[in-house]
Motif scaffolding. Structure first.
Motif, PDB file in Angstrom:
ATOM      1  N   THR A 149       0.836  -1.206   0.000  1.00 46.28           N
ATOM      2  CA  THR A 149       0.000   0.000   0.000  1.00 46.28           C
ATOM      3  C   THR A 149       0.866   1.249   0.000  1.00 46.28           C
ATOM      4  O   THR A 149       0.558   2.241  -0.681  1.00 46.28           O
ATOM      5  CB  THR A 149      -0.935  -0.002   1.215  1.00 46.28           C
ATOM      6  N   HIS A 150       1.963   1.225   0.747  1.00 48.04           N
ATOM      7  CA  HIS A 150       2.891   2.358   0.723  1.00 48.04           C
ATOM      8  C   HIS A 150       3.423   2.593  -0.694  1.00 48.04           C
ATOM      9  O   HIS A 150       3.540   3.735  -1.144  1.00 48.04           O
ATOM     10  CB  HIS A 150       4.055   2.103   1.684  1.00 48.04           C
ATOM     11  N   THR A 151       3.722   1.507  -1.397  1.00 47.01           N
ATOM     12  CA  THR A 151       4.218   1.649  -2.771  1.00 47.01           C
ATOM     13  C   THR A 151       3.176   2.291  -3.670  1.00 47.01           C
ATOM     14  O   THR A 151       3.481   3.187  -4.464  1.00 47.01           O
ATOM     15  CB  THR A 151       4.611   0.267  -3.320  1.00 47.01           C
ATOM     16  N   LEU A 152       1.943   1.839  -3.536  1.00 46.48           N
ATOM     17  CA  LEU A 152       0.889   2.407  -4.367  1.00 46.48           C
ATOM     18  C   LEU A 152       0.636   3.870  -4.030  1.00 46.48           C
ATOM     19  O   LEU A 152       0.385   4.698  -4.917  1.00 46.48           O
ATOM     20  CB  LEU A 152      -0.391   1.595  -4.210  1.00 46.48           C
ATOM     21  N   LEU A 153       0.681   4.223  -2.745  1.00 43.78           N
ATOM     22  CA  LEU A 153       0.522   5.625  -2.365  1.00 43.78           C
ATOM     23  C   LEU A 153       1.630   6.479  -2.963  1.00 43.78           C
ATOM     24  O   LEU A 153       1.397   7.603  -3.424  1.00 43.78           O
ATOM     25  CB  LEU A 153       0.519   5.758  -0.838  1.00 43.78           C
ATOM     26  N   LEU A 154       2.862   5.950  -2.973  1.00 44.04           N
ATOM     27  CA  LEU A 154       3.970   6.698  -3.561  1.00 44.04           C
ATOM     28  C   LEU A 154       3.780   6.850  -5.069  1.00 44.04           C
ATOM     29  O   LEU A 154       4.041   7.916  -5.637  1.00 44.04           O
ATOM     30  CB  LEU A 154       5.289   5.987  -3.249  1.00 44.04           C
ATOM     31  N   LEU A 155       3.289   5.803  -5.713  1.00 42.06           N
ATOM     32  CA  LEU A 155       2.997   5.905  -7.145  1.00 42.06           C
ATOM     33  C   LEU A 155       1.927   6.965  -7.417  1.00 42.06           C
ATOM     34  O   LEU A 155       2.040   7.760  -8.358  1.00 42.06           O
ATOM     35  CB  LEU A 155       2.537   4.545  -7.678  1.00 42.06           C
ATOM     36  N   ALA A 156       0.874   6.970  -6.595  1.00 38.74           N
ATOM     37  CA  ALA A 156      -0.197   7.956  -6.780  1.00 38.74           C
ATOM     38  C   ALA A 156       0.315   9.372  -6.558  1.00 38.74           C
ATOM     39  O   ALA A 156      -0.034  10.304  -7.296  1.00 38.74           O
ATOM     40  CB  ALA A 156      -1.346   7.651  -5.830  1.00 38.74           C
ATOM     41  N   ARG A 202      12.070   7.271  -4.421  1.00 34.79           N
ATOM     42  CA  ARG A 202      11.223   8.252  -5.095  1.00 34.79           C
ATOM     43  C   ARG A 202      11.671   8.451  -6.542  1.00 34.79           C
ATOM     44  O   ARG A 202      10.846   8.504  -7.456  1.00 34.79           O
ATOM     45  CB  ARG A 202      11.273   9.578  -4.324  1.00 34.79           C
ATOM     46  N   ARG A 203      12.961   8.519  -6.773  1.00 35.69           N
ATOM     47  CA  ARG A 203      13.452   8.688  -8.141  1.00 35.69           C
ATOM     48  C   ARG A 203      13.115   7.467  -8.999  1.00 35.69           C
ATOM     49  O   ARG A 203      12.782   7.589 -10.180  1.00 35.69           O
ATOM     50  CB  ARG A 203      14.966   8.908  -8.120  1.00 35.69           C
ATOM     51  N   ALA A 204      13.199   6.287  -8.390  1.00 37.24           N
ATOM     52  CA  ALA A 204      12.872   5.076  -9.142  1.00 37.24           C
ATOM     53  C   ALA A 204      11.411   5.074  -9.580  1.00 37.24           C
ATOM     54  O   ALA A 204      11.082   4.661 -10.699  1.00 37.24           O
ATOM     55  CB  ALA A 204      13.184   3.839  -8.289  1.00 37.24           C
ATOM     56  N   VAL A 205      10.532   5.555  -8.707  1.00 39.54           N
ATOM     57  CA  VAL A 205       9.106   5.622  -9.049  1.00 39.54           C
ATOM     58  C   VAL A 205       8.892   6.609 -10.190  1.00 39.54           C
ATOM     59  O   VAL A 205       8.129   6.337 -11.139  1.00 39.54           O
ATOM     60  CB  VAL A 205       8.287   5.999  -7.809  1.00 39.54           C
ATOM     61  N   HIS A 206       9.540   7.756 -10.138  1.00 40.49           N
ATOM     62  CA  HIS A 206       9.403   8.733 -11.224  1.00 40.49           C
ATOM     63  C   HIS A 206       9.941   8.169 -12.546  1.00 40.49           C
ATOM     64  O   HIS A 206       9.346   8.390 -13.612  1.00 40.49           O
ATOM     65  CB  HIS A 206      10.144  10.019 -10.872  1.00 40.49           C
TER      66      HIS A 206
END
Length: 916
Positions: A260-267, A340-344
């Motif tokens: 869920t933390h991963t999905l929140l960061l993606l959002a 964070r950079r990886a998600v972007h």
């Protein structure tokens, strides 16, 4: 028991008068012997703790009873009954249950309820618990059980501060919202008291960044230096100081699982390339989550069930939003930099396409960049072009500026970002971007944007000078912005009512730009204002012909102005409607108030007052939303004119006052003239021609107080009517003959369909009685060709008044009856009342409600009622005679009969009787 030293009187609370009143009501019931409970809920930083402390301090300061006050200690959240132990330890003196015993053995919910009631039996007890959501579960359960059962006669009030309402469901709850703009500004003044003046741009940026969160605002101010606050040093980007508030927001998500933390960061990351408030694309999140290895069932649970993300995410159709904007920032703030950079980077890959990457992908790459990147900055600039929305282009250009290494290039990109933000209607962001331009002039773009901002929110004279200076800087290399700057300077001069300054700006426009319509518009307007009306009208008519093929909003708006100058009001309405449609379809958002103002003014000229009011109201909302007070001032003037026809008089006065209040400081002569004209027209509707003449005289006569050059001629018919009805037409001191001749000259040159009828009406008002009737018939013949219910009804009303004054009452009833029906048809209520009064005075019964009610005047005739009310207002017999179009001898006769019928002996007694 007494309040402990950990609770002290807080600083003044801003914007919380409603919440404090609710708390005071609860404390008032407590003093009267009743109990109760209230849960204060809010996201972190909105002042929940300050309100609790204020309530506790106020109650303790009055020494009306004991106070128990405790705040949660997160480190003790897993220790059973630690919360209750802290609460009971805040008391001084013996308790029925020892706090240590509570910690050792616990206390049942019923036991806590009994204990609190026992304490309240001695003296009314106030219990305050802050951050109760962070208490241990046993303490929360006991407190909630007890609070739900306190009521009449318990003499115990419980105020609970919690981050959410679910923990204490069933209790009355008060959710705190962000501070409003006024309260946030007042708090900022308090926070910056010691540092002196704050630069307006810095002030706007701080209020914007804080978004009504008082703790965040205090944190931002605390991290800035005095030079940064004063605007002498550029603000850091992003602004520091909000870390504690963001950490508090993020703390509520600590208990969620890693997926869920991963999905929140993606959002949170996916919103970086979206406009403010647009949320994230749910389909993109599903693809990104699958690429990140998240289980599809988990994705569905979090995205489609609000409880799956602890309420952090909310689904609305195809968009996903965070429940609070600061929560999104908190997720990005808490995430490790590498993650964070990886998600972007992941999102950039998903958003990329064949060939050059689209703008959203480039924005994601910019978010992932570890430092300045000249190549990426250049790609952002190349992609930030139409048809991308102006807001997205502004955000992309700002990121490009942040990635730039060259100071001059960085300044130019921040200036371009400011221009796009202005076009998007976000003046606050535009000023923030300008503040980051620094010492580099950016080739004239920054002065140009400053001038355009001043045109919508500043003194018109300052805007004109700024735009002329910008045009000089831009002329060698940027013809498009040069042209826009000069047109903006001309617009500022027009708003000022300075015809010479207008001609100066228009004459600076290059004589052979690529656009032929621009050449004709420039030459036509200069010719008209230079006195070469025939040649000017021919050129402006060519502009109207070009308008049939025009698509750009600017071109259509200039064509609508051309139609108004020509007097072709129907064409002005059609072209103005097309301009409005173009702005709504193509943008920019910043042009919407101006397009609505132009269309509303054209509709006023055409006599379509209801449509004008509707468009002006929409324009007023748009002006406020886009930060354009000058446009709001002009729209208030238009609304005042509409209200001078439709009423009520209070609405006309309110809009006129607002227009005059804005016009004075910013030198908006056009708005001031229109507002004054509106009030004068309302005076005429109410039967106060003397006041109307006094208002309009300075506007239409030559002199230093003369009104706007494009409006004064339009107001002459009202002025002639006001002077004639006030009985001053024969003294020769008002320049009526000169005004009529000037209006006649204008009538011969304009195609305004109402002008010939208005000219004939003016001549009828000033003509000898034996000639006036023919003049009125001439005016009515012109009205038949021109159309327009309102102006025709005004002529019929004046014609009927003339006939009644000459004691031809039977003949007067026809035009007066027609006037009444026409006024009612176009919703001109005040004018209909005036026509109805004249018709009653002519001896015809009229089914028009008597605004004064029956009361003591019920036994009087309609004419006697009108005279009685005028006298009670303080009018002399002569003033009453002028207002009602009768002789002073007639007023005296009726007034004696009024005194006799009412049993009064003086005007003072009559006034007192009507007051009662």
């Amino acid at each position: 028991m007494t309040l402990t030293t950990t609770v002290h009187s807080p600083l003044r609370l801003y914007g919380r008068s409603g919440e404090l009143a609710i708390l005071e009501t609860l404390l008032g019931r407590l003093r009267a012997g009743d109990g109760g409970a209230l849960v204060l809920t809010s996201p972190p930083g909105l002042g929940r703790t300050a309100l609790l402390r204020q309530a506790a301090a106020d109650y303790f300061a009055r020494r009306e009873g004991p106070v128990l006050y405790a705040s949660a200690a997160p480190a003790e959240e897993r220790l059973p009954y630690s919360g209750l132990h802290a609460l009971l330890c805040s008391a001084q003196g013996p308790l029925a249950v020892s706090p240590d015993r509570v910690l050792r053995t616990g206390i049942t919910p019923g036991g806590l309820l009994g204990l609190l009631r026992g304490l309240g039996a001695e003296r009314p007890l106030l219990v305050c618990v802050d951050d109760a959501h962070a208490w241990d579960p046993d303490s929360r359960a006991a407190l909630g059980f007890a609070a739900r059962r306190l009521g009449a006669g318990s003499r115990v009030a419980v105020v609970i501060g919690s981050a959410d309402e679910t923990t204490f469901a069933g209790l009355p709850a008060l959710r705190l919202g962000p501070l409003d703009d006024d309260a946030a500004a007042a708090l900022l003044d308090r926070l910056t008291d010691a540092t002196g003046d704050v630069d307006p741009v810095v002030r706007s940026e701080l209020l914007r960044e804080a978004a009504g969160n008082p703790r965040l605002l205090a944190g931002l101010v605390g991290r800035l230096t005095a030079d940064q606050l004063a605007g002498r040093t550029a603000l850091p980007y992003p602004l520091p100081g909000g870390e504690s508030v963001l950490d508090a927001h993020a703390a509520h998500l600590d208990g969620l699982d890693p997926d869920t933390h991963t999905l929140l960061l993606l959002a949170a990351a996916a919103e970086e390339h979206e406009p403010d408030g647009a949320g994230a694309d749910a389909a993109l999140l599903l693809r990104a989550g699958a690429r990140a290895g998240l289980v599809p069932a988990h994705l569905d649970r979090v995205l489609f069930a609000p409880a799956g993300s602890a309420g952090a995410l909310q689904r609305a159709g195809s968009r996903v939003h965070f429940s609070h904007p600061l929560l999104r920032r908190a997720v990005l703030h808490r995430a490790p930099t590498a993650r964070r950079r990886a998600v972007h980077e992941l999102l950039a890959t998903l958003l990329g396409g064949p060939g050059s990457p689209p703008l959203p992908a480039l924005v994601q790459r910019a978010c992932a960049a570890p430092g300045p990147d000249t190549a990426l900055a250049g790609q952002l600039v190349a992609a930030a072009v139409a048809p991308r929305p102006h807001a997205e282009r502004s955000a992309a250009l700002a990121r490009a500026a942040a990635l730039s290494t060259d100071d001059a290039q960085r300044g130019a990109r921040f200036a371009a970002a400011a221009e796009q933000a202005r076009l998007a209607g976000d003046t606050g962001r535009a000023r923030a971007m300008l503040a980051r331009v620094g010492a580099h002039p950016a080739g004239g773009v920054a002065p140009y944007v400053r001038g355009m901002l001043a045109l919508r929110d500043g003194p018109a004279a300052d805007a004109r000078e700024a735009l002329l200076n910008a045009a000089t800087l831009l002329a060698p290399h940027d013809p498009r912005r040069t042209l826009d700057a000069l047109f903006g300077a001309a617009e500022a001069a027009w708003a000022m009512g300075d015809a010479i300054a207008y001609l100066d700006a228009m004459n600076r426009i290059p004589v052979a730009p690529a656009d032929r319509a621009t050449v004709q518009y420039r030459a036509g307007m200069c010719a008209v204002l230079g006195g070469r009306t025939v040649a000017g009208h021919a050129l402006l008519r060519c502009c109207l012909d070009w308008a049939d093929r025009a698509e750009e909003p600017d071109e259509l708006l200039r064509a609508a102005v051309s139609a108004l100058v020509l007097g072709e009001v129907d064409a002005a309405c059609r072209t103005g409607a097309r301009a409005l449609a173009a702005v709504r379809t193509r943008g920019p958002e910043a042009l919407l108030p101006h397009a609505l103002e132009n269309l509303a003014y054209a509709e006023l000229r055409a006599g379509r007052h209801a449509r004008a009011r509707a468009h002006a109201l929409e324009g007023l909302h748009a002006a406020r939303r886009t930060g354009q007070p000058n446009a709001a001032t002009h729209l208030h003037a238009v609304l005042a004119l509409a209200a001078s026809v439709e009423g009520p008089a209070e609405a006309c006065a309110a809009h006129a006052d607002a227009a005059l209040a804005g016009a004075g400081p910013h030198g908006l002569t056009q708005a001031a003239t229109l507002a004054t004209w509106a009030v004068a027209r309302a005076d005429l509707a109410a039967g106060r021609p003397g006041e109307a003449a006094a208002r309009l005289g300075p506007l239409v006569r030559p002199g230093p107080r003369m009104g706007h050059f494009a409006v004064r001629l339009l107001a002459i018919p009202c002025y002639i009517e006001a002077v004639a009805l006030s009985g001053r037409a024969d003294d020769g001191t008002d320049g009526l003959a000169e005004a009529v001749e000037e209006f006649a000259l204008w009538t011969s040159r304009t195609t305004d369909p109402q002008a010939p009828a208005q000219l004939a009406r003016c001549r009828a008002l000033l003509a000898p009685q034996e000639e006036a009737a023919a003049r009125y018939e001439e005016a009515l013949a012109h009205h038949d060709r021109a159309g327009g219910d309102f102006e025709r009804a005004r002529t019929q009303l004046l014609h009927g008044q003339l006939l009644r004054r000459r004691r031809r009452t039977r003949e007067a009833r026809g035009p007066l009856r027609d006037a009444l029906v026409a006024f009612e048809r176009c919703s001109a209520r005040a004018w209909a009342d005036r026509a109805g009064g004249e018709l009653r005075a002519a001896g015809e019964a009229v089914d028009v409600p008597d605004q004064g009610g029956a009361g003591p005047l019920a036994g009087l005739t309609p004419q006697q009622q009108r005279i009685a009310r005028c006298v009670a207002e303080g009018a002399t017999n002569r003033e009453v005679a002028v207002r009602l179009s009768v002789s002073p001898r007639t007023v005296d006769h009726h007034l004696r009969n009024v005194f006799a019928a009412l049993g009064v002996r003086s005007r003072t007694e009559l006034a007192r009787l009507l007051d009662r």
